[in-house]
Design an enzyme around this catalytic site. Structure first.
Site, PDB file in Angstrom:
ATOM      1  N   CYS A   1       0.823  -1.211   0.000  1.00  0.00           N
ATOM      2  CA  CYS A   1       0.000   0.000   0.000  1.00  0.00           C
ATOM      3  C   CYS A   1       0.858   1.261   0.000  1.00  0.00           C
ATOM      4  O   CYS A   1       1.951   1.283   0.555  1.00  0.00           O
ATOM      5  CB  CYS A   1      -0.873   0.025   1.243  1.00  0.00           C
ATOM      6  SG  CYS A   1      -1.856  -1.435   1.467  1.00  0.00           S
TER       7      CYS A   1
ATOM      8  N   ARG B   1       5.406  -0.418  -5.979  1.00  0.00           N
ATOM      9  CA  ARG B   1       5.329  -1.181  -4.736  1.00  0.00           C
ATOM     10  C   ARG B   1       4.292  -2.296  -4.811  1.00  0.00           C
ATOM     11  O   ARG B   1       4.277  -3.179  -3.952  1.00  0.00           O
ATOM     12  CB  ARG B   1       5.000  -0.244  -3.569  1.00  0.00           C
ATOM     13  CG  ARG B   1       6.056   0.838  -3.368  1.00  0.00           C
ATOM     14  CD  ARG B   1       5.590   1.851  -2.366  1.00  0.00           C
ATOM     15  NE  ARG B   1       5.475   1.265  -1.061  1.00  0.00           N
ATOM     16  CZ  ARG B   1       6.408   1.293  -0.130  1.00  0.00           C
ATOM     17  NH1 ARG B   1       7.536   1.888  -0.381  1.00  0.00           N
ATOM     18  NH2 ARG B   1       6.229   0.741   1.029  1.00  0.00           N
TER      19      ARG B   1
ATOM     20  N   TRP C   1      -3.253  -2.801  -1.372  1.00  0.00           N
ATOM     21  CA  TRP C   1      -2.884  -4.184  -1.679  1.00  0.00           C
ATOM     22  C   TRP C   1      -3.704  -5.021  -0.708  1.00  0.00           C
ATOM     23  O   TRP C   1      -3.464  -4.995   0.499  1.00  0.00           O
ATOM     24  CB  TRP C   1      -1.388  -4.354  -1.448  1.00  0.00           C
ATOM     25  CG  TRP C   1      -0.815  -5.652  -1.921  1.00  0.00           C
ATOM     26  CD1 TRP C   1      -0.422  -5.972  -3.186  1.00  0.00           C
ATOM     27  CD2 TRP C   1      -0.520  -6.804  -1.120  1.00  0.00           C
ATOM     28  NE1 TRP C   1       0.090  -7.246  -3.220  1.00  0.00           N
ATOM     29  CE2 TRP C   1       0.041  -7.780  -1.969  1.00  0.00           C
ATOM     30  CE3 TRP C   1      -0.682  -7.113   0.228  1.00  0.00           C
ATOM     31  CZ2 TRP C   1       0.435  -9.032  -1.519  1.00  0.00           C
ATOM     32  CZ3 TRP C   1      -0.292  -8.359   0.685  1.00  0.00           C
ATOM     33  CH2 TRP C   1       0.272  -9.309  -0.185  1.00  0.00           C
TER      34      TRP C   1
ATOM     35  N   ASN D   1      -2.113   2.274   5.798  1.00  0.00           N
ATOM     36  CA  ASN D   1      -1.238   1.134   5.507  1.00  0.00           C
ATOM     37  C   ASN D   1      -1.069   0.348   6.795  1.00  0.00           C
ATOM     38  O   ASN D   1      -0.927   0.961   7.862  1.00  0.00           O
ATOM     39  CB  ASN D   1       0.152   1.593   5.058  1.00  0.00           C
ATOM     40  CG  ASN D   1       0.137   2.250   3.693  1.00  0.00           C
ATOM     41  OD1 ASN D   1      -0.880   2.269   3.020  1.00  0.00           O
ATOM     42  ND2 ASN D   1       1.284   2.787   3.308  1.00  0.00           N
ATOM     43  N   GLY D   2      -1.016  -0.966   6.713  1.00  0.00           N
ATOM     44  CA  GLY D   2      -0.844  -1.780   7.925  1.00  0.00           C
ATOM     45  C   GLY D   2      -2.088  -2.601   8.193  1.00  0.00           C
ATOM     46  O   GLY D   2      -2.959  -2.731   7.331  1.00  0.00           O
TER      47      GLY D   2
ATOM     48  N   GLU E   1      18.495 -17.859  -5.623  1.00  0.00           N
ATOM     49  CA  GLU E   1      18.148 -16.518  -6.107  1.00  0.00           C
ATOM     50  C   GLU E   1      17.743 -16.558  -7.583  1.00  0.00           C
ATOM     51  O   GLU E   1      16.794 -15.877  -7.986  1.00  0.00           O
ATOM     52  CB  GLU E   1      19.347 -15.580  -5.878  1.00  0.00           C
ATOM     53  CG  GLU E   1      19.165 -14.154  -6.373  1.00  0.00           C
ATOM     54  CD  GLU E   1      18.014 -13.391  -5.730  1.00  0.00           C
ATOM     55  OE1 GLU E   1      17.411 -13.893  -4.758  1.00  0.00           O
ATOM     56  OE2 GLU E   1      17.701 -12.303  -6.227  1.00  0.00           O
TER      57      GLU E   1
ATOM     58  N   LYS F   1      14.097 -15.358  -8.904  1.00  0.00           N
ATOM     59  CA  LYS F   1      13.912 -14.338  -9.949  1.00  0.00           C
ATOM     60  C   LYS F   1      12.986 -14.860 -11.034  1.00  0.00           C
ATOM     61  O   LYS F   1      12.075 -14.180 -11.458  1.00  0.00           O
ATOM     62  CB  LYS F   1      15.246 -13.944 -10.610  1.00  0.00           C
ATOM     63  CG  LYS F   1      16.213 -13.076  -9.828  1.00  0.00           C
ATOM     64  CD  LYS F   1      15.755 -11.687  -9.508  1.00  0.00           C
ATOM     65  CE  LYS F   1      14.887 -11.622  -8.308  1.00  0.00           C
ATOM     66  NZ  LYS F   1      15.420 -11.376  -7.029  1.00  0.00           N
TER      67      LYS F   1
ATOM     68  N   GLU G   1       9.263 -15.311  -9.879  1.00  0.00           N
ATOM     69  CA  GLU G   1       8.465 -14.134  -9.536  1.00  0.00           C
ATOM     70  C   GLU G   1       8.107 -13.269 -10.735  1.00  0.00           C
ATOM     71  O   GLU G   1       7.067 -12.631 -10.732  1.00  0.00           O
ATOM     72  CB  GLU G   1       9.055 -13.310  -8.379  1.00  0.00           C
ATOM     73  CG  GLU G   1      10.366 -12.662  -8.578  1.00  0.00           C
ATOM     74  CD  GLU G   1      10.855 -11.932  -7.334  1.00  0.00           C
ATOM     75  OE1 GLU G   1      10.067 -11.621  -6.430  1.00  0.00           O
ATOM     76  OE2 GLU G   1      12.067 -11.651  -7.275  1.00  0.00           O
TER      77      GLU G   1
ATOM     78  N   HIS H   1      18.329 -36.758  -4.038  1.00  0.00           N
ATOM     79  CA  HIS H   1      17.457 -37.176  -2.931  1.00  0.00           C
ATOM     80  C   HIS H   1      15.991 -36.831  -3.217  1.00  0.00           C
ATOM     81  O   HIS H   1      15.180 -36.789  -2.297  1.00  0.00           O
ATOM     82  CB  HIS H   1      17.923 -36.509  -1.633  1.00  0.00           C
ATOM     83  CG  HIS H   1      19.310 -36.897  -1.256  1.00  0.00           C
ATOM     84  ND1 HIS H   1      19.630 -38.149  -0.771  1.00  0.00           N
ATOM     85  CD2 HIS H   1      20.485 -36.230  -1.337  1.00  0.00           C
ATOM     86  CE1 HIS H   1      20.933 -38.228  -0.550  1.00  0.00           C
ATOM     87  NE2 HIS H   1      21.476 -37.070  -0.890  1.00  0.00           N
TER      88      HIS H   1
ATOM     89  N   LYS I   1       6.593  -4.683  -3.619  1.00  0.00           N
ATOM     90  CA  LYS I   1       8.016  -4.402  -3.468  1.00  0.00           C
ATOM     91  C   LYS I   1       8.427  -4.462  -2.007  1.00  0.00           C
ATOM     92  O   LYS I   1       9.469  -4.982  -1.655  1.00  0.00           O
ATOM     93  CB  LYS I   1       8.328  -3.023  -4.060  1.00  0.00           C
ATOM     94  CG  LYS I   1       9.799  -2.610  -3.943  1.00  0.00           C
ATOM     95  CD  LYS I   1      10.685  -3.512  -4.781  1.00  0.00           C
ATOM     96  CE  LYS I   1      12.160  -3.214  -4.636  1.00  0.00           C
ATOM     97  NZ  LYS I   1      12.976  -4.338  -5.143  1.00  0.00           N
TER      98      LYS I   1
HETATM   99  C1  AGP Z   1      12.902 -10.144  -4.306  1.00  0.00           C
HETATM  100  O1  AGP Z   1      12.984 -10.186  -5.684  1.00  0.00           O
HETATM  101  C2  AGP Z   1      11.569 -10.151  -3.739  1.00  0.00           C
HETATM  102  N1  AGP Z   1      10.652  -9.342  -4.396  1.00  0.00           N
HETATM  103  C3  AGP Z   1      11.424 -10.304  -2.243  1.00  0.00           C
HETATM  104  O2  AGP Z   1      11.765 -11.631  -1.991  1.00  0.00           O
HETATM  105  C4  AGP Z   1      12.216  -9.387  -1.295  1.00  0.00           C
HETATM  106  O3  AGP Z   1      13.572  -9.653  -1.404  1.00  0.00           O
HETATM  107  C5  AGP Z   1      11.726  -9.604   0.151  1.00  0.00           C
HETATM  108  O4  AGP Z   1      10.376  -9.242   0.234  1.00  0.00           O
HETATM  109  C6  AGP Z   1      12.540  -8.848   1.174  1.00  0.00           C
HETATM  110  O5  AGP Z   1      12.484  -7.481   0.973  1.00  0.00           O
HETATM  111  P1  AGP Z   1      13.476  -6.504   1.717  1.00  0.00           P
HETATM  112  O6  AGP Z   1      14.844  -6.809   1.237  1.00  0.00           O
HETATM  113  O7  AGP Z   1      13.018  -5.125   1.318  1.00  0.00           O
HETATM  114  O8  AGP Z   1      13.342  -6.751   3.176  1.00  0.00           O
END
Ligand code: AGP
Length: 608
Positions: A2, A27, A74, A100-101, A481, A485, A488, A504, A603
């Site tokens: 949000c 975001r 959101w 927000n929250g 990682e 990527k 997502e 395994h 984000k």
């Molecule tokens: C990364 O590509 C993600 N969108 C997500 O995993 C992100 O790294 C995670 O939400 C942590 O965010 P931060 O580093 O702002 O704490």
């Protein structure tokens, strides 16, 4: 997640608010809405989907209103519908709230307010705030807000306006960031400085349990008991061009390409002149504490967690201090064991991730020293930590984290060198860690210059349904990682595994349709990973290898190979992840996905 923007001044509020909230699109959100005070009415418009829908509704309206609030939502409580979009109003339609929250006791408050005759229009937790304020309103908005906040449990960043007290904009914070922007005869409220950077760089960061009472000319900060709080005015260092695309098709691509510079920035001023010794301003008063650290726990989420895993390997290898890496969301609820010699390192790009923030609070209560590694200066995590380091990577707008990841690794390496200096570990100081770091921006550039090869490979695999990523040692977190990527932004199912674990279980998935990305640089486990490649090939899987240059033999063993420069093992992830970022990016673009705003993702995850 949000976003909030508020404005009070002499200018037309609507374009400022729409402009500002568009800057927060990155975001992630699913609906939006705006309230403007004009002609003795609070006008409210809401829409589902992109902000452009809201913009159409606002177009040509509100030519006189100079006070207003806007929000991107959101969904957490209730589906993304017009009714659930913020702002929310009280029964009289005179009090308008964006939030927000999460209000945790909203069910109880709702029942209480409904019993008292209030009628609700949405399913949200936020609407209780508008009705609560209404129930306490007696002419001064700030007093009603203070009383309402005393009843609220949970997290909030709130911006509130009121028709019966129209010259005020109230902002309140607990657990969700809010920043006040100061202009000439005007004030802004925002949950992210990117929204108001084009109007002012002078800001005040609200802390938890603070309420800002803003008129166009004045700002007063109080707590819920009306005790005044003096706040410092800060200057934002970022320029507007840092939050624009600058000719790139997507923010993610721009941020991938910025990595030579963001890595330079991570090191800037941190090596003593003509030396490999590291100097870290944010830790200079903590040398004694760092000397006594006997155990480290790293808490983080997502990409930052993956960087933390590399930190574990690096710190254990170079400093012989035991390190555990914990998902912040698990750590906070499992009564972790922390003693006086334990240091907690919290890694977060945004510095606002709710789970990481809560993990810090848990660790603090148990007496741990908290060191933060954040990108956003002034963020909540950076401010609650005892000490820390910033990435200085500049704003990361693409939801998929890229440059923050490589800077996190670089900063962890700097921290390792700094602690090695304090601990007098000569063998580390004389190793290639410092030199390797200094060379890395140039090496990253070399990889980026060779990006067409990745595009060719992506073209062949863009229709895949699944993808496996394997790595060992320092490249195991890189495999995680790479998979993160890909999934997502392209929505292809991808798994990262330590290569030896494949036999395994995941080996059952291997057939001719399964691309397997193997990060196989020439490190101490190289010969082992060759066997894993053979295991995939024997079952018909297609292997895409990331290998060290000069390694000619691997080309005969795999279907495709992408070469990266040689570097010491601990720094390999900074290089080996770059082709994986490009691969995910190209696959997503070829599949027509919204790279910068992938579905369902935010984000900055500011809710639990
Ligand atoms: C990364 O590509 C993600 N969108 C997500 O995993 C992100 O790294 C995670 O939400 C942590 O965010 P931060 O580093 O702002 O704490």
């Amino acid at each position: 997640m949000c976003g909030i923007v508020g404005y009070i001044g002499d200018k037309r509020a609507a374009p400022i608010l729409i402009n500002g909230i568009k800057r927060l699109e990155y975001r992630g959100y699913d609906s939006s809405g705006i309230s403007i005070i004009e002609n003795d009415t609070i006008h409210c418009e809401r829409s589902v989907g992109f902000i452009s829908e809201l913009e159409k509704k606002v177009d040509g309206q509100f030519n006189d209103g100079t006070v207003g609030i806007v929000h991107t939502r959101w969904a957490t409580h209730g589906a993304p519908t017009i009714e659930n979009a913020h702002p929310h109003l009280d029964c009289t339609g005179k009090i308008s709230v964006v939030h927000n929250g999460i209000i945790e006791n909203h069910n109880y408050l709702r029942a209480r307010l409904e019993n008292a005759g209030h009628s609700f229009k949405s399913e949200t937790d936020t609407e209780v705030v508008a009705h609560l304020i209404e129930s306490y309103f007696d002419g001064a908005l700030e007093d009603a807000v203070r009383l309402a906040l005393k009843d609220i449990e949970g997290a909030y960043g709130l911006a509130i306006i009121c028709l019966d007290d129209p010259g005020k904009l109230i902002a309140a914070r607990r657990g969700s960031p809010l920043i006040i922007g100061i202009g000439e005869g005007e004030h802004y409220v925002t949950s992210d400085v990117a929204a108001t950077l084009e109007y002012t760089k002078e800001v005040v960061y609200l802390d938890d349990n603070e309420i800002a009472i803003l008129t166009k000319d004045t700002m007063k900060t109080v707590d819920v008991d009306n005790v005044e709080i003096t706040k410092r005015v800060d200057e934002v260092e970022w320029n507007l061009d840092r939050i624009e695309k600058g000719g790139y098709e997507h923010f993610m691509l721009k941020e991938i390409y910025e990595q030579p510079q963001s890595l330079e920035a991570a090191m800037l001023g941190r090596f003593e002149k003509n030396s490999d010794l590291v100097h870290l301003g944010g830790l200079k008063d903590k040398e004694d504490d760092l000397l006594n650290v006997r155990r480290i726990i790293i808490v983080a989420c997502g990409t930052s967690w993956n960087a933390g895993l590399i930190g574990e390997y690096m710190i254990e290898e170079h400093l012989c201090i035991p390190v555990e890496v914990e998902y912040a969301s698990e750590f906070r609820y499992r009564d972790p064991i922390i003693d006086d010699d334990t240091m907690v390192i919290a890694i977060s790009q945004s510095g606002e991730t709710a789970d990481t923030l809560a993990a810090i609070q848990e660790a603090k209560e148990k007496g741990a020293m908290i060191l933060s590694i954040c990108n956003v200066v002034g963020s909540s995590i950076a401010r609650v930590a005892d000490c820390g380091m910033f990435l200085h990577a500049g704003p990361e707008i693409g939801v998929a984290s890229t440059k923050a990841f490589t800077s996190q690794i670089a900063v962890l390496a700097l921290l390792t060198l700094f602690m090695a200096k304090i601990k007098g570990r000569e063998e580390v100081l004389n190793s290639d860690l410092a030199n390797g770091l200094k060379e890395i921006p140039e090496q990253v550039q070399k990889i980026l210059d060779n990006k067409d090869k990745i595009t060719e490979i992506a073209q062949l695999y863009k229709d895949s349904e699944n993808c496996l990523y394997l790595g060992r040692g320092y490249n195991y977190p890189v495999a995680l990682e790479g998979a993160l990527k890909l999934k997502e932004i392209s929505y292809i199912h991808a798994e990262g595994y330590p290569a030896a674990e494949m036999k395994h279980g995941p080996i059952a998935l291997i057939d001719k349709n399964m691309p397997v990305v193997v990060v196989a640089t020439t490190d101490r486990v190289y010969s082992k990973i060759l066997s894993n490649i053979e295991e995939v090939r024997a079952r018909g899987g297609k292997v895409i290898a990331i290998a060290s240059e000069q390694n000619a033999e691997i080309a005969d063993l795999v279907d495709h190979v992408f070469y990266i420069p040689e570097i010491i093992d601990a720094l390999v992830p900074i290089l080996s992840v770059i082709p994986l970022q490009l691969f995910a990016y190209q696959m997503a673009v070829m599949r027509g996905c919204n790279v910068d705003k992938p579905r369902n993702l935010a984000k900055s995850v500011t809710v639990e």
